[in-house]
Design a protein around this motif. Structure first.
Motif, PDB file in Angstrom:
ATOM      1  N   VAL A  97      35.411  43.903  37.244  1.00 30.10           N
ATOM      2  CA  VAL A  97      36.392  43.222  36.394  1.00 30.10           C
ATOM      3  C   VAL A  97      36.057  43.522  34.938  1.00 30.10           C
ATOM      4  O   VAL A  97      35.096  42.991  34.381  1.00 30.10           O
ATOM      5  CB  VAL A  97      36.394  41.699  36.639  1.00 30.10           C
ATOM      6  CG1 VAL A  97      37.404  41.010  35.730  1.00 30.10           C
ATOM      7  CG2 VAL A  97      36.699  41.402  38.097  1.00 30.10           C
ATOM      8  N   GLU A  98      36.844  44.379  34.324  1.00 32.61           N
ATOM      9  CA  GLU A  98      36.601  44.745  32.930  1.00 32.61           C
ATOM     10  C   GLU A  98      37.370  43.859  31.957  1.00 32.61           C
ATOM     11  O   GLU A  98      36.999  43.752  30.791  1.00 32.61           O
ATOM     12  CB  GLU A  98      36.973  46.212  32.710  1.00 32.61           C
ATOM     13  CG  GLU A  98      36.119  47.182  33.525  1.00 32.61           C
ATOM     14  CD  GLU A  98      36.493  48.629  33.290  1.00 32.61           C
ATOM     15  OE1 GLU A  98      37.440  48.871  32.499  1.00 32.61           O
ATOM     16  OE2 GLU A  98      35.846  49.519  33.875  1.00 32.61           O
ATOM     17  N   ASP A  99      38.448  43.244  32.424  1.00 31.37           N
ATOM     18  CA  ASP A  99      39.243  42.376  31.564  1.00 31.37           C
ATOM     19  C   ASP A  99      38.514  41.049  31.381  1.00 31.37           C
ATOM     20  O   ASP A  99      38.283  40.300  32.342  1.00 31.37           O
ATOM     21  CB  ASP A  99      40.617  42.144  32.201  1.00 31.37           C
ATOM     22  CG  ASP A  99      41.527  41.314  31.324  1.00 31.37           C
ATOM     23  OD1 ASP A  99      41.344  40.085  31.295  1.00 31.37           O
ATOM     24  OD2 ASP A  99      42.430  41.886  30.673  1.00 31.37           O
ATOM     25  N   ALA A 100      38.160  40.724  30.128  1.00 29.06           N
ATOM     26  CA  ALA A 100      37.351  39.528  29.863  1.00 29.06           C
ATOM     27  C   ALA A 100      38.093  38.252  30.231  1.00 29.06           C
ATOM     28  O   ALA A 100      37.501  37.313  30.773  1.00 29.06           O
ATOM     29  CB  ALA A 100      36.938  39.494  28.392  1.00 29.06           C
ATOM     30  N   ALA A 101      39.390  38.191  29.942  1.00 25.42           N
ATOM     31  CA  ALA A 101      40.161  36.986  30.263  1.00 25.42           C
ATOM     32  C   ALA A 101      40.219  36.766  31.767  1.00 25.42           C
ATOM     33  O   ALA A 101      40.106  35.628  32.247  1.00 25.42           O
ATOM     34  CB  ALA A 101      41.564  37.090  29.673  1.00 25.42           C
ATOM     35  N   LEU A 102      40.377  37.855  32.529  1.00 28.75           N
ATOM     36  CA  LEU A 102      40.415  37.737  33.987  1.00 28.75           C
ATOM     37  C   LEU A 102      39.058  37.286  34.518  1.00 28.75           C
ATOM     38  O   LEU A 102      38.980  36.454  35.430  1.00 28.75           O
ATOM     39  CB  LEU A 102      40.822  39.067  34.606  1.00 28.75           C
ATOM     40  CG  LEU A 102      40.883  39.114  36.138  1.00 28.75           C
ATOM     41  CD1 LEU A 102      41.847  38.069  36.671  1.00 28.75           C
ATOM     42  CD2 LEU A 102      41.271  40.526  36.615  1.00 28.75           C
TER      43      LEU A 102
END
Length: 463
Positions: A97-102
């Protein structure tokens, strides 16, 4: 309960989150035996799906978890949250998971899925624990989860124990924990201190009505006031509810529970504001002293209110609290209340309507809602409906006839008690999750608190 992440460990089981379009790439890089196992199992990375990868020694080599595509994720919240309860016992470390919000959403959902209400019955803890993912502020996420679970507990506790006195204990305990002050005005003192409608609604109960007033933070910081409806049980008063409508009325203090949870988030994260939390705590009961249909009540603000339905009591206690909040002209007032069935008919149990005349605040709350997966939807303060709340013999009507636009007219009623605050928003929340979903256990719900927190954090920053 106190939700926590597992400490980082070299023995943590790798948990790889994959969208469907990333699965082929993973299969191409995986050991042949694992790739064959995944293909044979039919794993396609649909939302919430998972597959345990066996190790040669019979243990767990890792887990693949499906995120689904963007369209599928839009239909739900807190991806992977159910893994806290469905994976084998152990500690897991998230990757992919690279998306910080996710990553933050996954981490918070995992903690919320570990919630158990154990006041009356023991329950097994969630078997799977998560190491805080890279880029996720573990302490902040734990604090937000703990505050949400406080709201869960308050709402889930039945009314024979979650009385106005018990709600007072919850607020005074919170004040003690964070070095805040808490003043309590109760019983007939509500009349001498000019809170006549709080007194009128709560006077029929054996447990005295009260107004709880918590204050915290630097006195020279911007003033932000939370007002939460604390009707600990609502019989409907003399306009008695039928049994089916009374079954969930322990949750009628859900606005207070969520305001208390939000206050805990603000104090735990030390936002740079002067917080005030106002909770009118009452039971709407039936006795010889109950207020009646046809009565006209005086409010703190001096407006008179004709009572056309004693089951529209929440707006009455909120009105006195809002008038008090408005007297010091704060930077913002946020009112949270389980106020109308009309809001549920319009938007259901999962989407919370909010009302504000401030376009900037409306945009900010909408953006915050999307950023933290805490759904809100703006509804209008529709001025042409103002005559509906203006009866013949008093300034205001607490229950306009006809039954149309019930959430809007309730919001218009409350707006009459706020004039000086720079910004005002009213949120007509439900406070309950009817069926369990990932990150949202059945029962008391935390709604709107995280969205408001995100907005306040962005606006005022931290100490």
């Amino acid at each position: 309960m106190t939700p926590t992440f597992a400490p980082a460990s070299a023995d943590a089981i790798p948990l790889t989150a994959l969208a469907p379009d990333a699965l082929d790439g993973w299969l191409a890089e995986a050991p042949d035996t694992q790739a064959a196992w995944v293909r044979a199992s039919g794993f396609t990375a649909t939302p919430g799906s998972r597959i345990v990868l066996p190790a040669p020694d019979g243990g767990i080599a890792g887990v693949l978890a499906g995120l689904g595509d963007a369209a599928a994720r839009a239909r739900s919240r807190f991806p992977l949250a159910d893994l806290a309860n469905s994976l084998p016992e152990g500690t897991y470390a998230l990757g992919g998971v690279e998306d910080a919000a996710l990553a933050r959403e996954i981490a918070l959902g995992w903690l919320l899925s570990s919630y158990r209400f154990t006041r009356y019955k023991q329950a097994k803890p969630a078997p799977a624990r998560l190491v805080a993912p890279d880029g996720v502020n573990a302490a902040e996420t734990e604090a937000i989860a703990a505050a949400a679970m406080l709201s869960f507990d308050l709402i889930n506790t039945p009314a024979n124990q979650m009385t106005p006195a018990a709600l007072e204990d919850a607020v005074t305990s919170l004040a003690s924990e964070f070095g805040a002050t808490c003043a309590v005005t109760s019983g007939d003192a509500l009349l001498t201190e000019n809170f006549p409608m709080i007194h009128a609604v709560g006077r029929a109960s054996d447990v005295e009505p009260r107004l709880l007033d918590l204050q915290w933070g630097p006195e020279d910081a911007p003033k932000v006031t939370l007002v939460g409806k604390g009707v600990c049980f609502d019989t409907g008063g003399l306009n008695l509810k039928p049994g089916g409508s009374m079954a969930l009325m322990k949750k009628d203090m859900g606005g207070a529970a969520n305001a208390i949870g939000l206050a805990r988030m603000i104090m735990a994260l030390r936002l740079n504001l002067r917080l005030r939390l106002l909770v009118p705590a009452v039971e709407n009961s039936v006795s010889a002293g109950a207020f009646r249909p046809g009565d006209v009540l005086m409010s703190r603000k001096g407006l008179t209110v004709e009572i056309n339905n004693t089951d529209a009591e929440g707006r009455l206690v909120l009105a006195d609290a809002l008038a008090l909040a408005d007297e010091e002209a704060p930077a913002a007032i946020f009112c949270l209340a389980t106020l109308t069935g009309a809001a549920r008919v319009a938007l259901g149990p999962d989407l919370m309507p909010f009302y504000t005349d401030d376009e900037g605040l409306a945009d900010a709350l909408g953006a915050a809602s999307r950023a933290v997966a805490d759904p809100l939807w703006r509804m209008p303060f529709w001025d042409p409906y103002e005559p509906m709340i203006e009866p013949d013999i008093a300034d205001l009507d607490n229950a306009p006839k006809g039954g149309m636009a019930g959430s809007v007219t309730a919001a218009l009623f409350l707006r009459r008690f706020v004039e000086r605050a720079e910004r005002f928003a009213h949120l007509d929340i439900y406070g309950w999750t009817p069926a369990a979903a990932p990150g949202r256990p059945r029962g008391g719900a935390s709604q709107a608190a995280r969205a408001i927190l995100h907005h306040l954090d962005a606006t005022y920053g931290r100490q």
